[in-house]
Design an enzyme around this catalytic site. Structure first.
Site, PDB file in Angstrom:
ATOM      1  N   ASP A  82       0.809  -1.225   0.000  1.00 15.94           N
ATOM      2  CA  ASP A  82       0.000   0.000   0.000  1.00 15.94           C
ATOM      3  C   ASP A  82       0.842   1.275   0.000  1.00 15.94           C
ATOM      4  O   ASP A  82       1.979   1.299   0.463  1.00 15.94           O
ATOM      5  CB  ASP A  82      -0.939   0.020   1.207  1.00 15.94           C
ATOM      6  CG  ASP A  82      -2.159  -0.868   0.987  1.00 15.94           C
ATOM      7  OD1 ASP A  82      -2.413  -1.251  -0.159  1.00 15.94           O
ATOM      8  OD2 ASP A  82      -2.844  -1.176   1.976  1.00 15.94           O
ATOM      9  N   ASP A  84       1.292   3.993   1.704  1.00 10.01           N
ATOM     10  CA  ASP A  84       1.333   4.766   2.939  1.00 10.01           C
ATOM     11  C   ASP A  84       2.491   4.243   3.793  1.00 10.01           C
ATOM     12  O   ASP A  84       3.235   3.351   3.366  1.00 10.01           O
ATOM     13  CB  ASP A  84      -0.001   4.696   3.694  1.00 10.01           C
ATOM     14  CG  ASP A  84      -0.410   3.265   4.027  1.00 10.01           C
ATOM     15  OD1 ASP A  84       0.408   2.337   3.869  1.00 10.01           O
ATOM     16  OD2 ASP A  84      -1.567   3.070   4.449  1.00 10.01           O
ATOM     17  N   GLU A  86       2.516   2.431   6.481  1.00  8.81           N
ATOM     18  CA  GLU A  86       2.358   1.021   6.833  1.00  8.81           C
ATOM     19  C   GLU A  86       2.780   0.136   5.664  1.00  8.81           C
ATOM     20  O   GLU A  86       3.481  -0.863   5.834  1.00  8.81           O
ATOM     21  CB  GLU A  86       0.897   0.744   7.204  1.00  8.81           C
ATOM     22  CG  GLU A  86       0.686  -0.420   8.133  1.00  8.81           C
ATOM     23  CD  GLU A  86       1.147  -0.150   9.562  1.00  8.81           C
ATOM     24  OE1 GLU A  86       1.461  -1.127  10.255  1.00  8.81           O
ATOM     25  OE2 GLU A  86       1.203   1.026   9.967  1.00  8.81           O
ATOM     26  N   ARG A 301      -7.072   5.146   2.493  1.00 13.28           N
ATOM     27  CA  ARG A 301      -6.455   5.697   3.714  1.00 13.28           C
ATOM     28  C   ARG A 301      -5.662   6.937   3.317  1.00 13.28           C
ATOM     29  O   ARG A 301      -4.510   6.851   2.907  1.00 13.28           O
ATOM     30  CB  ARG A 301      -5.554   4.661   4.386  1.00 13.28           C
ATOM     31  CG  ARG A 301      -6.331   3.482   4.953  1.00 13.28           C
ATOM     32  CD  ARG A 301      -5.457   2.534   5.744  1.00 13.28           C
ATOM     33  NE  ARG A 301      -6.225   1.393   6.208  1.00 13.28           N
ATOM     34  CZ  ARG A 301      -6.363   0.250   5.556  1.00 13.28           C
ATOM     35  NH1 ARG A 301      -5.756   0.078   4.390  1.00 13.28           N
ATOM     36  NH2 ARG A 301      -7.084  -0.736   6.039  1.00 13.28           N
ATOM     37  N   HIS A 346      -0.560  11.926  -1.861  1.00  8.18           N
ATOM     38  CA  HIS A 346      -1.728  11.059  -1.992  1.00  8.18           C
ATOM     39  C   HIS A 346      -2.856  11.797  -2.696  1.00  8.18           C
ATOM     40  O   HIS A 346      -2.811  12.995  -2.895  1.00  8.18           O
ATOM     41  CB  HIS A 346      -2.205  10.598  -0.618  1.00  8.18           C
ATOM     42  CG  HIS A 346      -1.256   9.642   0.045  1.00  8.18           C
ATOM     43  ND1 HIS A 346      -1.613   8.897   1.136  1.00  8.18           N
ATOM     44  CD2 HIS A 346       0.018   9.300  -0.232  1.00  8.18           C
ATOM     45  CE1 HIS A 346      -0.601   8.137   1.515  1.00  8.18           C
ATOM     46  NE2 HIS A 346       0.408   8.388   0.696  1.00  8.18           N
TER      47      HIS A 346
END
Length: 730
Positions: A82, A84, A86, A301, A346
């Protein structure tokens, strides 16, 4: 033989991307995190600059072994986790666990799972961003330090099994602070006066001033003052003093971020934050639309409001073709992100294509998937449209020395409301055509008593908004934070509003009084800012940990010495015991909360609590048990779920689920098959479950062999519709 390995996080994403990339690519899933700190110990060497110890997660051992074997036989490994912090950390852990050299890996990211985005990401890979990795790692270590250092103290001083968390504890603090405000609140009386006037048709005007409309704001404190004004208005002449007409433009809302999507889904759809994120994940990773697997929305997210130029251009063309040129804004709309530390690279949450109209693909979506996609599609499309235009009129009316105001609003161009019509936020109010010096007829005048109200308790939407405004947590943390504080019974939901439990209040008081330096709103927001600075290479992650750990250690030592064992008192309610009439109190058990008589142990009456926090007593029904013919009793089980049970329990242990109409749901009888069990040779029975058809051994429970029957999504939908008709006994 394939040349490249692409590693993603989830099987659903694996399935979608497999259909986009060619035969040269093998797509495999890591099934989320593969390494973490050990559960059995702290896993952080504080003395050696907070060096973490990571171990392979038990569930990931086979996955790592398989990925190692595949990666050794390919030219390049693309880490496609992903977009981000994380995801960046998972990519780094994959590199470390698989022992991949830098020369063999490439990091690829994408906001949406579409052929264009995937192919473009493969063409433009990048290196691992270790700043992002360090930021995520710092967050993980901070949470471990708080959890593993504070939780044992709570076990010793309050209750076994409790936990503390850097973000969750502040969320509980916010709820407790609001409850304190409510308890301390003293209502203040005030009155309002309203006149119903006539000209062509009746309308209402509100008293707002006396003598001078510019400088005096009228305040009516009690009934005596209200009656005095009504007396002074007797036989008054109601004359129009001024009529002001304006044109007002109403701008569309920005597209969704994670926070605003969760808030809107809570308000409009009744979805919990965790449910919203689960559905959004499916829409992002890919839905089978006809013969193709398609990602319907961008990454869910995010706290950014950016929109890709290509997506915006396509959307504006779509608006023009579907609604006409007048629904286009004068220039493409640009929204500025207000959130602190928002990741501007993003995008906001949007449909991957505006042309994918919700109603056109409804047949491929579950009911909840359709509702959320429809909400996202409409919000985004509206964000790119022209503003709505209203004609407004404000009328000032004099009566003796008092002044009344009437306001009207009429929509003359719907603009973005054509798509995103929010009928609960603004309604049209029509006034007759009025002119200055005109005399109006008074139909009636009334005074109404009011009391100021305390601040409202938080619901999911307003709590998420508060966390975001205070800079607590990030888009990925809102849903799990709320789930944790509910699971720990620090708070409970009463009519969808958060109320702290006695346990939550005690834990909050302990943390506030003994760890107020670090467990508070301002400091937690400051830590989030430091995590952002680490991600931007403006702070050293070890220094952030040192600054956090030093006061934590000092507070821990002091609390160990001075904090006394806390007693948890049951929470009193307004409900009375049906047997002895004493007050019922909320008590905690391993399976959740329940109501118990305050007269215990003399009176041992208990009642289950519904999901809304209301006591539920067993109710007799006119339905009968299919096994013994006795009446069925409606009961409430774990977490407030209702079900039907035989009145002859424990002699007859038959139970039934309940449908939306309150009727019992009959499980369909298993279907006999010619298939033999591979384990014992008995006949296999065909059954229908939520996930579709499956086979079970007829020798159950001696043989527990179970096999799922593979079906397409269309077949599953047909099976579910067919089985639901059979299940419901009308």
């Amino acid at each position: 033989m394939a040349k490249y390995l692409v590693i993603v996080e989830s099987p659903a994403k694996e399935k979608t991307i497999s259909k986009i990339l060619g035969k040269d690519f093998i797509i495999k899933s890591s099934f989320g995190h593969i390494r973490d700190l050990p559960k059995s110990k702290l896993g952080i060497d504080i003395e050696h600059n907070f060096k973490p110890t990571y171990i392979d997660m038990p569930k990931a051992k086979k996955i790592i072994s398989n990925l190692k074997e595949i990666s050794s036989n390919v030219e390049k490994v693309y880490l496609a986790t992903d977009f981000d912090r994380e995801g960046e950390a998972i990519a780094w852990h994959l590199k470390e666990a698989l022992k991949l050299p830098n020369s063999k890996i490439s990091r690829i990211t994408f906001h949406e799972i579409t052929p264009e985005a995937i192919l473009d990401s493969v063409k433009h890979p990048r290196n691992l961003d270790m700043w992002l990795v360090n930021s995520q790692q710092t967050r993980r270590l901070l949470d471990r330090l708080v959890g593993y250092k504070l939780s044992p103290l709570l076990w010793k001083k309050v209750k076994i099994g409790l936990s503390a968390g850097r973000v969750q504890s502040v969320a509980v603090m916010i709820i407790c602070n609001r409850e304190e405000e409510i308890q301390k609140f003293i209502p203040q009386e005030y009155w309002s006066i309203e006149a119903e006037l006539l000209k062509d048709f009746s309308f209402k005007a509100h008293l707002f001033a006396k003598n001078d409309i510019k400088f005096e704001k009228l305040s009516i404190k009690n009934e005596k003052e209200a009656n005095q004004i009504l007396k002074e208005l007797e036989n008054a002449k109601y004359e129009v003093q001024s009529v002001e007409t304006k044109q007002r433009k109403r701008l569309p809302y920005s597209p969704y971020t994670t926070s605003t999507m969760q808030q809107d889904a809570s308000r409009r759809l009744g979805f919990s934050a965790s449910k919203t994120m689960m559905i959004a994940q499916k829409l992002y990773e890919g839905i089978n639309i006809g013969n193709s697997q398609v990602g319907l929305i961008t990454y869910m997210r995010t706290d950014s409001l950016n929109i890709a130029k290509g997506a915006q251009e396509e959307t504006l063309k779509f608006i023009e073709s579907e609604y006409g040129n007048k629904f286009l804004p004068k220039s493409p709309r640009i929204y500025k992100t207000k959130s602190k530390g928002a990741q501007e690279a993003h995008e906001a949450i949007r449909p991957t294509s505006a042309k994918r109209i919700p109603n056109n693909i409804k047949q491929y979506l579950s009911n909840d998937e359709f509702k959320l996609y429809d909400l996202i599609w409409k919000r985004f499309l509206a964000s790119q449209m022209a503003e709505a235009i209203y004609n407004t009129v404000t009328v000032i009316i004099s009566a003796n020395e008092y002044f009344f105001r009437a306001s009207g609003s009429t929509l003359i161009f719907d603009g973005f409301l054509k798509v995103y019509n929010i009928d609960d936020e603004e309604k049209e109010i029509k006034l007759p055509l009025l002119q200055e010096k005109e005399i109006l007829t008074l139909l009636k005048i009334i005074s109404v008593q009011h009391f100021t109200e305390p601040p409202a308790r938080y619901n999911e939407a307003s709590l998420i908004k508060a966390l975001e405004e205070h800079g607590i947590g990030r888009p990925s943390t809102y849903a799990p934070t709320i789930k944790t504080i509910l699971d720990r019974v620090y708070v409970r939901l009463d009519k969808k509003k958060f109320i702290p439990t006695n346990l939550g209040i005690i834990v909050n008081d302990v943390l506030k009084n003994h760890f107020g330096n670090i467990i508070n709103i301002e400091y937690t927001a400051h830590v989030e800012e430091n995590l952002d600075r680490i991600a931007e290479d403006k702070a050293v992650w070890q220094d952030v940990l040192k600054d956090f750990y030093k006061p934590l250690e000092e507070d821990l030592n002091e609390a160990e010495e001075k904090l006394e064992r806390q007693k948890i008192k049951p929470q009193e309610t307004d409900f009375k015991c049906p047997n002895c009439g004493k007050i019922m109190v909320i008590r905690d058990s391993r399976s959740g909360q329940f109501l118990g008589c305050s007269g215990y142990p003399e009176c041992k009456t208990t009642l289950p609590l519904s999901r809304e926090g209301i006591p539920v007593q067993d109710q007799e029904t006119d339905m009968t048990c299919d096994k013994c013919g006795s009446l069925l009793i409606k009961k409430v089980g774990f977490k407030g779920k209702e079900y039907l049970a035989c009145k002859k329990y424990p002699e007859c242990k038959t139970t039934y689920n309940i449908d939306k109409n309150g009727q019992k749901v009959i499980k369909p009888e298993p279907e006999q098959t010619d298939i033999k069990c591979e384990k014992c040779g008995s006949a296999m029975l065909k059954r229908i479950g939520k996930r579709g058809p499956f086979l079970t051994c007829s020798a159950f429970p001696k043989c527990r062999n179970l096999q799922w029957i593979k079906t397409t999504k269309d077949e599953k939908l047909k099976i579910q519709k067919k089985s639901s008709k059979k299940k419901i006994q009308k």
